[in-house]
Design a protein around this motif. Structure first.
Motif, mmCIF file in Angstrom:
data_model
loop_
_atom_site.group_PDB
_atom_site.id
_atom_site.type_symbol
_atom_site.label_atom_id
_atom_site.label_comp_id
_atom_site.label_asym_id
_atom_site.label_seq_id
_atom_site.Cartn_x
_atom_site.Cartn_y
_atom_site.Cartn_z
ATOM 1 N N LYS A 39 39.263 32.298 36.606
ATOM 2 C CA LYS A 39 37.827 32.455 36.374
ATOM 3 C C LYS A 39 37.413 33.700 37.131
ATOM 4 O O LYS A 39 37.693 33.821 38.328
ATOM 5 C CB LYS A 39 37.062 31.231 36.868
ATOM 6 C CG LYS A 39 35.625 31.205 36.440
ATOM 7 C CD LYS A 39 35.014 29.860 36.740
ATOM 8 C CE LYS A 39 33.938 29.556 35.723
ATOM 9 N NZ LYS A 39 33.424 28.201 35.883
ATOM 10 N N ALA A 40 36.768 34.645 36.431
ATOM 11 C CA ALA A 40 36.497 35.948 37.035
ATOM 12 C C ALA A 40 35.080 36.427 36.765
ATOM 13 O O ALA A 40 34.503 36.169 35.706
ATOM 14 C CB ALA A 40 37.492 36.974 36.505
ATOM 15 N N LEU A 41 34.550 37.165 37.742
ATOM 16 C CA LEU A 41 33.258 37.832 37.642
ATOM 17 C C LEU A 41 33.512 39.326 37.562
ATOM 18 O O LEU A 41 34.145 39.897 38.458
ATOM 19 C CB LEU A 41 32.418 37.523 38.892
ATOM 20 C CG LEU A 41 31.130 38.336 39.062
ATOM 21 C CD1 LEU A 41 30.113 37.990 37.974
ATOM 22 C CD2 LEU A 41 30.531 38.109 40.454
ATOM 23 N N VAL A 42 33.052 39.959 36.490
ATOM 24 C CA VAL A 42 33.222 41.407 36.343
ATOM 25 C C VAL A 42 32.250 42.095 37.307
ATOM 26 O O VAL A 42 31.043 41.847 37.279
ATOM 27 C CB VAL A 42 32.971 41.858 34.891
ATOM 28 C CG1 VAL A 42 33.106 43.373 34.769
ATOM 29 C CG2 VAL A 42 33.930 41.159 33.932
ATOM 30 N N VAL A 63 30.957 36.569 33.404
ATOM 31 C CA VAL A 63 32.060 35.736 33.880
ATOM 32 C C VAL A 63 32.957 35.392 32.701
ATOM 33 O O VAL A 63 32.469 35.041 31.626
ATOM 34 C CB VAL A 63 31.516 34.432 34.516
ATOM 35 C CG1 VAL A 63 32.658 33.469 34.854
ATOM 36 C CG2 VAL A 63 30.693 34.750 35.755
ATOM 37 N N PHE A 64 34.269 35.523 32.911
ATOM 38 C CA PHE A 64 35.205 35.048 31.889
ATOM 39 C C PHE A 64 36.122 34.000 32.493
ATOM 40 O O PHE A 64 36.349 33.965 33.701
ATOM 41 C CB PHE A 64 35.974 36.183 31.206
ATOM 42 C CG PHE A 64 36.905 36.977 32.088
ATOM 43 C CD1 PHE A 64 38.220 36.594 32.268
ATOM 44 C CD2 PHE A 64 36.468 38.147 32.697
ATOM 45 C CE1 PHE A 64 39.085 37.352 33.058
ATOM 46 C CE2 PHE A 64 37.317 38.914 33.479
ATOM 47 C CZ PHE A 64 38.629 38.506 33.663
ATOM 48 N N LEU A 84 36.371 40.115 40.327
ATOM 49 C CA LEU A 84 36.690 39.151 41.366
ATOM 50 C C LEU A 84 37.187 37.906 40.654
ATOM 51 O O LEU A 84 36.489 37.365 39.798
ATOM 52 C CB LEU A 84 35.429 38.845 42.183
ATOM 53 C CG LEU A 84 35.539 37.801 43.270
ATOM 54 C CD1 LEU A 84 36.471 38.291 44.386
ATOM 55 C CD2 LEU A 84 34.157 37.484 43.835
ATOM 56 N N VAL A 85 38.393 37.443 40.991
ATOM 57 C CA VAL A 85 38.978 36.336 40.252
ATOM 58 C C VAL A 85 39.504 35.248 41.176
ATOM 59 O O VAL A 85 40.070 35.523 42.226
ATOM 60 C CB VAL A 85 40.109 36.830 39.298
ATOM 61 C CG1 VAL A 85 41.256 37.462 40.068
ATOM 62 C CG2 VAL A 85 40.610 35.711 38.393
ATOM 63 N N GLY A 86 39.247 34.014 40.757
ATOM 64 C CA GLY A 86 39.855 32.857 41.390
ATOM 65 C C GLY A 86 40.959 32.366 40.470
ATOM 66 O O GLY A 86 40.802 32.363 39.244
ATOM 67 N N ARG A 87 42.074 31.990 41.063
ATOM 68 C CA ARG A 87 43.215 31.502 40.275
ATOM 69 C C ARG A 87 43.616 30.131 40.789
ATOM 70 O O ARG A 87 43.815 29.946 41.978
ATOM 71 C CB ARG A 87 44.388 32.473 40.412
ATOM 72 C CG ARG A 87 44.083 33.837 39.859
ATOM 73 C CD ARG A 87 45.191 34.807 40.170
ATOM 74 N NE ARG A 87 44.927 36.100 39.547
ATOM 75 C CZ ARG A 87 45.617 37.187 39.814
ATOM 76 N NH1 ARG A 87 46.615 37.167 40.685
ATOM 77 N NH2 ARG A 87 45.310 38.322 39.209
ATOM 78 N N LYS A 88 43.719 29.179 39.855
ATOM 79 C CA LYS A 88 44.064 27.807 40.216
ATOM 80 C C LYS A 88 45.359 27.432 39.509
ATOM 81 O O LYS A 88 45.409 27.402 38.280
ATOM 82 C CB LYS A 88 42.924 26.889 39.817
ATOM 83 C CG LYS A 88 43.073 25.471 40.309
ATOM 84 C CD LYS A 88 41.938 24.511 40.032
ATOM 85 C CE LYS A 88 40.749 24.925 39.272
ATOM 86 N NZ LYS A 88 39.771 23.865 39.019
#
Length: 91
Positions: A39-42, A63-64, A84-88
């Motif tokens: 999940k990322a915020l450009v 956000v994508f 900015l990306v979170g990876r799960k």
């Protein structure tokens, strides 16, 4: 959405620490998938993501969200992209 709010959302949704990713202008990555949910915020620039035959354009503030193992391609605008990306990871 601003960066601070986005980091709060990631934490609530169980994403561990986020990272900043930068991609070069006019770059392209052909069909691929990740083993993690993303999940990322450009933050700046543009990223185009194609899933199946559907293409979406994301600009600063957008956000994508990609599911783990979701096949997609990516291309970047004339100024590249920074997000900015979170990876799960699965499991």
């Amino acid at each position: 959405m601003n960066q601070e709010k986005f980091i709060e959302v990631l934490a609530k949704e169980g994403f561990p620490e986020s990272i900043i990713v930068e991609k070069e202008p006019h770059g392209y990555i052909d069909q691929h998938a990740h083993t993690y949910e993303a999940k990322a915020l450009v933050l700046s620039g543009q990223i185009d993501i194609a899933i199946d035959r559907n293409r979406a354009i994301y600009l600063a503030g957008d956000v994508f969200h990609l599911q783990a193992n979701q096949i997609h391609s990516e291309s970047y605008g004339s100024k590249g992209v920074k997000y900015l990306v979170g990876r799960k990871e699965l499991g």
